[in-house]
Scaffold this active site. Structure first.
Site, PDB file in Angstrom:
ATOM      1  N   ASN A   9       0.875  -1.177   0.000  1.00  0.00           N
ATOM      2  CA  ASN A   9       0.000   0.000   0.000  1.00  0.00           C
ATOM      3  C   ASN A   9       0.913   1.228   0.000  1.00  0.00           C
ATOM      4  O   ASN A   9       1.466   1.585   1.024  1.00  0.00           O
ATOM      5  CB  ASN A   9      -0.888  -0.032   1.255  1.00  0.00           C
ATOM      6  CG  ASN A   9      -1.723   1.235   1.391  1.00  0.00           C
ATOM      7  OD1 ASN A   9      -1.782   2.051   0.476  1.00  0.00           O
ATOM      8  ND2 ASN A   9      -2.367   1.391   2.534  1.00  0.00           N
ATOM      9  N   LYS A  11       0.134   4.195  -0.317  1.00  0.00           N
ATOM     10  CA  LYS A  11      -0.506   5.409   0.235  1.00  0.00           C
ATOM     11  C   LYS A  11      -0.212   6.590  -0.692  1.00  0.00           C
ATOM     12  O   LYS A  11      -0.079   6.392  -1.903  1.00  0.00           O
ATOM     13  CB  LYS A  11      -0.050   5.643   1.676  1.00  0.00           C
ATOM     14  CG  LYS A  11      -0.200   4.390   2.536  1.00  0.00           C
ATOM     15  CD  LYS A  11      -0.132   4.660   3.996  1.00  0.00           C
ATOM     16  CE  LYS A  11      -0.300   3.347   4.742  1.00  0.00           C
ATOM     17  NZ  LYS A  11      -0.420   3.515   6.177  1.00  0.00           N
ATOM     18  N   HIS A  94      -9.763   1.496   4.233  1.00  0.00           N
ATOM     19  CA  HIS A  94      -8.529   1.661   5.018  1.00  0.00           C
ATOM     20  C   HIS A  94      -8.822   2.608   6.185  1.00  0.00           C
ATOM     21  O   HIS A  94      -9.599   3.551   6.050  1.00  0.00           O
ATOM     22  CB  HIS A  94      -7.412   2.219   4.126  1.00  0.00           C
ATOM     23  CG  HIS A  94      -6.086   2.175   4.806  1.00  0.00           C
ATOM     24  ND1 HIS A  94      -5.705   3.119   5.733  1.00  0.00           N
ATOM     25  CD2 HIS A  94      -5.071   1.281   4.733  1.00  0.00           C
ATOM     26  CE1 HIS A  94      -4.502   2.804   6.192  1.00  0.00           C
ATOM     27  NE2 HIS A  94      -4.096   1.688   5.605  1.00  0.00           N
ATOM     28  N   GLU A  96      -7.290   4.990   7.328  1.00  0.00           N
ATOM     29  CA  GLU A  96      -7.056   6.410   7.030  1.00  0.00           C
ATOM     30  C   GLU A  96      -8.235   7.012   6.280  1.00  0.00           C
ATOM     31  O   GLU A  96      -8.542   8.190   6.434  1.00  0.00           O
ATOM     32  CB  GLU A  96      -5.735   6.558   6.241  1.00  0.00           C
ATOM     33  CG  GLU A  96      -4.531   6.315   7.153  1.00  0.00           C
ATOM     34  CD  GLU A  96      -3.319   5.704   6.477  1.00  0.00           C
ATOM     35  OE1 GLU A  96      -3.224   5.749   5.234  1.00  0.00           O
ATOM     36  OE2 GLU A  96      -2.458   5.171   7.214  1.00  0.00           O
ATOM     37  N   GLU A 165      -6.006  -4.658  10.268  1.00  0.00           N
ATOM     38  CA  GLU A 165      -4.969  -3.650  10.514  1.00  0.00           C
ATOM     39  C   GLU A 165      -5.280  -2.898  11.808  1.00  0.00           C
ATOM     40  O   GLU A 165      -6.054  -1.928  11.786  1.00  0.00           O
ATOM     41  CB  GLU A 165      -4.915  -2.653   9.349  1.00  0.00           C
ATOM     42  CG  GLU A 165      -4.549  -3.275   8.025  1.00  0.00           C
ATOM     43  CD  GLU A 165      -3.913  -2.246   7.082  1.00  0.00           C
ATOM     44  OE1 GLU A 165      -2.855  -2.548   6.546  1.00  0.00           O
ATOM     45  OE2 GLU A 165      -4.472  -1.155   6.916  1.00  0.00           O
ATOM     46  N   GLY A 171       1.994   2.298  10.693  1.00  0.00           N
ATOM     47  CA  GLY A 171       2.973   3.365  10.539  1.00  0.00           C
ATOM     48  C   GLY A 171       3.669   3.752  11.832  1.00  0.00           C
ATOM     49  O   GLY A 171       4.371   4.751  11.901  1.00  0.00           O
ATOM     50  N   SER A 209       2.805  -2.097  10.352  1.00  0.00           N
ATOM     51  CA  SER A 209       4.246  -2.194  10.606  1.00  0.00           C
ATOM     52  C   SER A 209       4.820  -3.570  10.305  1.00  0.00           C
ATOM     53  O   SER A 209       5.745  -4.030  10.966  1.00  0.00           O
ATOM     54  CB  SER A 209       4.577  -1.767  12.043  1.00  0.00           C
ATOM     55  OG  SER A 209       4.196  -0.411  12.253  1.00  0.00           O
TER      56      SER A 209
END
Ligand code: PGA
Length: 247
Positions: A9, A11, A94, A96, A165, A171, A209
């Protein structure tokens, strides 16, 4: 036997020049992976990525899709447009997008349906915040998120990919322990089993991560069928090491 899937991904990262370097390094290092491999790139780079990876072992993915077919939805990208560019996978929901764009469980489910209707495999993301984990709500949250997707996609639920996730691991450099990850994956597997006799065929990815050092252990868990990899997918050697750990 189902193959594991390692999906990068990217991003909102990359440029025409850096993408070309990264994809060429990946193609050089990939030869014959034991798993499926995809890169989910920003939509403006789909054409470039499609041209670079054509007839290779690398599949193309997108990071979002509209729940609508076409029309007055400024800024959106439709599933048919993704299909035109040879997109095989599309991340939906996701954290985010849920957090910064206020996507609801129902919208995420509609996006999964939109992708499926065009033969694109949605990678449906679920995961809890640290606060939710600390009050013991992890199972409740991920089950609610997945239930919305099962609710409107029940007939073809075996065609989705699910990515667990935990938001606190994304991250941050903090990875869920193998035990923590496997435990949630088992919950998701059981939920899918109640919805389809083909639940064992559904790939459940871990994301948060994942890196070259921890991938092997995570991918050895019985219900972890791959990874959704953010930061480490931007470095060819790291991503290739994760791919090598998947078999
Ligand atoms: P990370 O991101 O690997 O950088 O934690 C994973 C993701 O957000 O998909």
């Amino acid at each position: 036997m189902k193959k594991k899937l390692i999906a990068g991904n990217w991003k909102m990262n990359g440029s025409l020049s850096s993408n070309e370097v990264l994809i060429k390094q990946l193609l050089l290092g990939l030869s014959t992976p034991n798993c499926d491999v995809a890169v989910c790139v920003p939509s403006v780079f789909l054409g470039q990525a499609q041209a670079l990876i054509q007839s290779s072992r690398l599949d193309l993915g997108a990071q979002d899709v509209s729940m609508y077919e076409s029309g007055a939805f400024t800024g959106e990208v439709s599933p048919a447009m993704l299909k035109d560019f040879g997109v095989r996978y599309c991340i939906v929901g996701h954290s985010e997008r849920r957090q910064y764009h206020f996507e609801t469980d129902a919208q995420v489910a509609a996006k999964a349906r939109s992708a499926l209707a065009h033969g694109i495999t949605p990678i449906v993301c679920v995961g809890e915040t640290l606060a939710e984990r600390e009050v013991g709500k992890t199972e409740e949250v991920v089950k609610r998120q997945l239930a919305a997707v099962i609710h409107i996609n029940g007939h073809c639920i075996s065609e989705i990919v699910v990515a667990y996730e935990p938001i606190w691991a994304i991250g941050t450099g903090v990875t869920a322990s193998t035990g923590q990850a496997q435990q949630v994956h088992a919950v998701l597997r059981a939920q899918l089993k109640a919805a389809t006799p083909h639940a064992d065929q559904i790939r459940l990815l871990y994301g948060g991560s994942m890196n070259a050092a921890n991938a092997g252990q995570l991918l050895a868990q019985p219900d972890i069928d791959g990874g959704l990899v953010g930061g480490a997918s931007l470095k060819a050697q790291d991503f290739l090491s994760i791919i090598a750990a998947a078999h």
